[in-house]
Scaffold this motif. Structure first.
Motif, PDB file in Angstrom:
ATOM      1  N   MET A   1       0.848  -1.175   0.000  1.00 35.57           N
ATOM      2  CA  MET A   1       0.000   0.000   0.000  1.00 35.57           C
ATOM      3  C   MET A   1       0.891   1.234   0.000  1.00 35.57           C
ATOM      4  SD  MET A   1      -1.662   0.392   3.849  1.00 35.57           S
ATOM      5  CE  MET A   1      -2.246  -1.262   3.826  1.00 35.57           C
ATOM      6  N   ARG A   2       0.395   2.291  -0.608  1.00 41.04           N
ATOM      7  CA  ARG A   2       1.154   3.535  -0.668  1.00 41.04           C
ATOM      8  C   ARG A   2       0.941   4.332   0.602  1.00 41.04           C
ATOM      9  NH1 ARG A   2       0.063   5.587  -6.647  1.00 41.04           N
ATOM     10  NH2 ARG A   2       0.026   7.542  -5.528  1.00 41.04           N
ATOM     11  N   ILE A   3       1.735   5.368   0.782  1.00 41.66           N
ATOM     12  CA  ILE A   3       1.755   6.123   2.025  1.00 41.66           C
ATOM     13  C   ILE A   3       0.397   6.746   2.355  1.00 41.66           C
ATOM     14  CG2 ILE A   3       2.611   8.280   1.040  1.00 41.66           C
ATOM     15  CD1 ILE A   3       4.445   8.436   3.595  1.00 41.66           C
ATOM     16  N   GLY A   4      -0.294   7.252   1.357  1.00 48.40           N
ATOM     17  CA  GLY A   4      -1.609   7.844   1.592  1.00 48.40           C
ATOM     18  C   GLY A   4      -2.616   6.815   2.070  1.00 48.40           C
ATOM     19  N   GLU A   5      -2.537   5.623   1.510  1.00 45.31           N
ATOM     20  CA  GLU A   5      -3.441   4.543   1.933  1.00 45.31           C
ATOM     21  C   GLU A   5      -3.155   4.132   3.374  1.00 45.31           C
ATOM     22  OE1 GLU A   5      -4.100   2.113  -2.214  1.00 45.31           O
ATOM     23  OE2 GLU A   5      -2.112   2.048  -1.278  1.00 45.31           O
ATOM     24  N   LEU A   6      -1.871   4.032   3.714  1.00 45.05           N
ATOM     25  CA  LEU A   6      -1.510   3.686   5.089  1.00 45.05           C
ATOM     26  C   LEU A   6      -1.942   4.786   6.051  1.00 45.05           C
ATOM     27  CD1 LEU A   6      -0.171   1.777   7.099  1.00 45.05           C
ATOM     28  CD2 LEU A   6       2.032   2.844   6.527  1.00 45.05           C
ATOM     29  N   ALA A   7      -1.791   6.017   5.637  1.00 44.64           N
ATOM     30  CA  ALA A   7      -2.213   7.138   6.481  1.00 44.64           C
ATOM     31  C   ALA A   7      -3.716   7.057   6.750  1.00 44.64           C
ATOM     32  CB  ALA A   7      -1.848   8.470   5.818  1.00 44.64           C
ATOM     33  N   ARG A   8      -4.496   6.824   5.714  1.00 45.46           N
ATOM     34  CA  ARG A   8      -5.953   6.714   5.891  1.00 45.46           C
ATOM     35  C   ARG A   8      -6.307   5.505   6.758  1.00 45.46           C
ATOM     36  NH1 ARG A   8      -5.589   8.632   0.839  1.00 45.46           N
ATOM     37  NH2 ARG A   8      -5.631   6.611  -0.200  1.00 45.46           N
ATOM     38  N   SER A  28       9.692   0.763   4.441  1.00 45.32           N
ATOM     39  CA  SER A  28       8.956   0.685   3.170  1.00 45.32           C
ATOM     40  C   SER A  28       9.929   0.255   2.084  1.00 45.32           C
ATOM     41  CB  SER A  28       8.347   2.043   2.817  1.00 45.32           C
ATOM     42  OG  SER A  28       9.363   2.987   2.529  1.00 45.32           O
ATOM     43  N   GLU A  29       9.355  -0.169   1.005  1.00 45.84           N
ATOM     44  CA  GLU A  29      10.108  -0.436  -0.220  1.00 45.84           C
ATOM     45  C   GLU A  29       9.829   0.733  -1.144  1.00 45.84           C
ATOM     46  OE1 GLU A  29      12.043  -3.175  -0.710  1.00 45.84           O
ATOM     47  OE2 GLU A  29      11.550  -3.846   1.328  1.00 45.84           O
ATOM     48  N   ARG A  36       6.829   5.318  -1.890  1.00 48.00           N
ATOM     49  CA  ARG A  36       6.966   4.369  -0.794  1.00 48.00           C
ATOM     50  C   ARG A  36       5.825   3.358  -0.874  1.00 48.00           C
ATOM     51  NH1 ARG A  36       8.766   9.226   1.675  1.00 48.00           N
ATOM     52  NH2 ARG A  36      10.570   8.919   3.015  1.00 48.00           N
ATOM     53  N   VAL A  37       6.170   2.088  -0.633  1.00 49.66           N
ATOM     54  CA  VAL A  37       5.169   1.028  -0.606  1.00 49.66           C
ATOM     55  C   VAL A  37       5.347   0.271   0.702  1.00 49.66           C
ATOM     56  CG1 VAL A  37       4.279  -1.046  -1.738  1.00 49.66           C
ATOM     57  CG2 VAL A  37       5.210   0.831  -3.114  1.00 49.66           C
ATOM     58  N   TYR A  38       4.249   0.162   1.450  1.00 50.24           N
ATOM     59  CA  TYR A  38       4.278  -0.469   2.766  1.00 50.24           C
ATOM     60  C   TYR A  38       3.563  -1.806   2.721  1.00 50.24           C
ATOM     61  CZ  TYR A  38       5.652   4.145   4.371  1.00 50.24           C
ATOM     62  OH  TYR A  38       6.307   5.336   4.553  1.00 50.24           O
ATOM     63  N   ARG A  41       1.128  -5.336   6.985  1.00 47.70           N
ATOM     64  CA  ARG A  41       1.384  -5.432   8.432  1.00 47.70           C
ATOM     65  C   ARG A  41       1.735  -4.086   9.044  1.00 47.70           C
ATOM     66  NH1 ARG A  41       5.619 -10.168   7.819  1.00 47.70           N
ATOM     67  NH2 ARG A  41       6.169  -8.646   6.246  1.00 47.70           N
ATOM     68  N   ALA A  42       2.063  -3.122   8.214  1.00 45.52           N
ATOM     69  CA  ALA A  42       2.403  -1.788   8.720  1.00 45.52           C
ATOM     70  C   ALA A  42       1.217  -1.146   9.431  1.00 45.52           C
ATOM     71  CB  ALA A  42       2.893  -0.900   7.588  1.00 45.52           C
ATOM     72  N   VAL A  43       0.008  -1.544   9.072  1.00 49.00           N
ATOM     73  CA  VAL A  43      -1.181  -0.975   9.718  1.00 49.00           C
ATOM     74  C   VAL A  43      -1.159  -1.279  11.213  1.00 49.00           C
ATOM     75  CG1 VAL A  43      -3.706  -1.066   9.850  1.00 49.00           C
ATOM     76  CG2 VAL A  43      -2.572  -1.059   7.613  1.00 49.00           C
TER      77      VAL A  43
END
Length: 123
Positions: A1-8, A28-29, A36-38, A41-43
């Protein structure tokens, strides 16, 4: 997931996530476009970071909990080191509260003297 998706997904900001990454708390990768791609599990990890920060710990304090950030931090028994860090942070917070209480009391006393005891607290 991208940074904006993780933020949301975690109720935080992209800026905070970059800060957590810079602090070494998340990784992130990079996609071919440089984004950035997370991992999914980062959630959980970000949720645990936010939980510990909300409890009054600092990012430096949170580093002690790195081994357990991918699990249920709230339900897990604390390690001896984690417990020491939390107790030290509690002592610092208590000292700050005591200092702020003293400052408030001095200001309140000075105001009461200045206006003849007619100070009403402001909410």
């Amino acid at each position: 997931m991208r940074i904006g998706e993780l933020a949301r997904a975690t109720g935080t900001t992209a800026r905070a996530l970059r800060h957590y990454e810079q602090a070494g708390l998340i990784t992130s990768e990079r996609a071919s476009n440089g984004y950035r791609v997370y991992d999914e599990r980062a959630v959980v990890r970000v949720g645990n970071i936010r939980y510990l920060l909300a409890a009054g710990l600092t990012l430096d304090d949170v580093r002690v909990f790195l081994p357990c950030l991918d699990g249920d931090v709230a339900a897990a028994p604390p390690s001896d080191r984690g417990l020491r860090v939390a107790l030290q942070r509690l002592a610092v917070l208590n000292q700050r509260i005591a200092a702020q209480t003293e400052a408030r009391d001095r200001l309140e006393t000075a105001l009461q003297q200045a206006v003849g005891g007619h100070v009403r607290p402001v909410a």
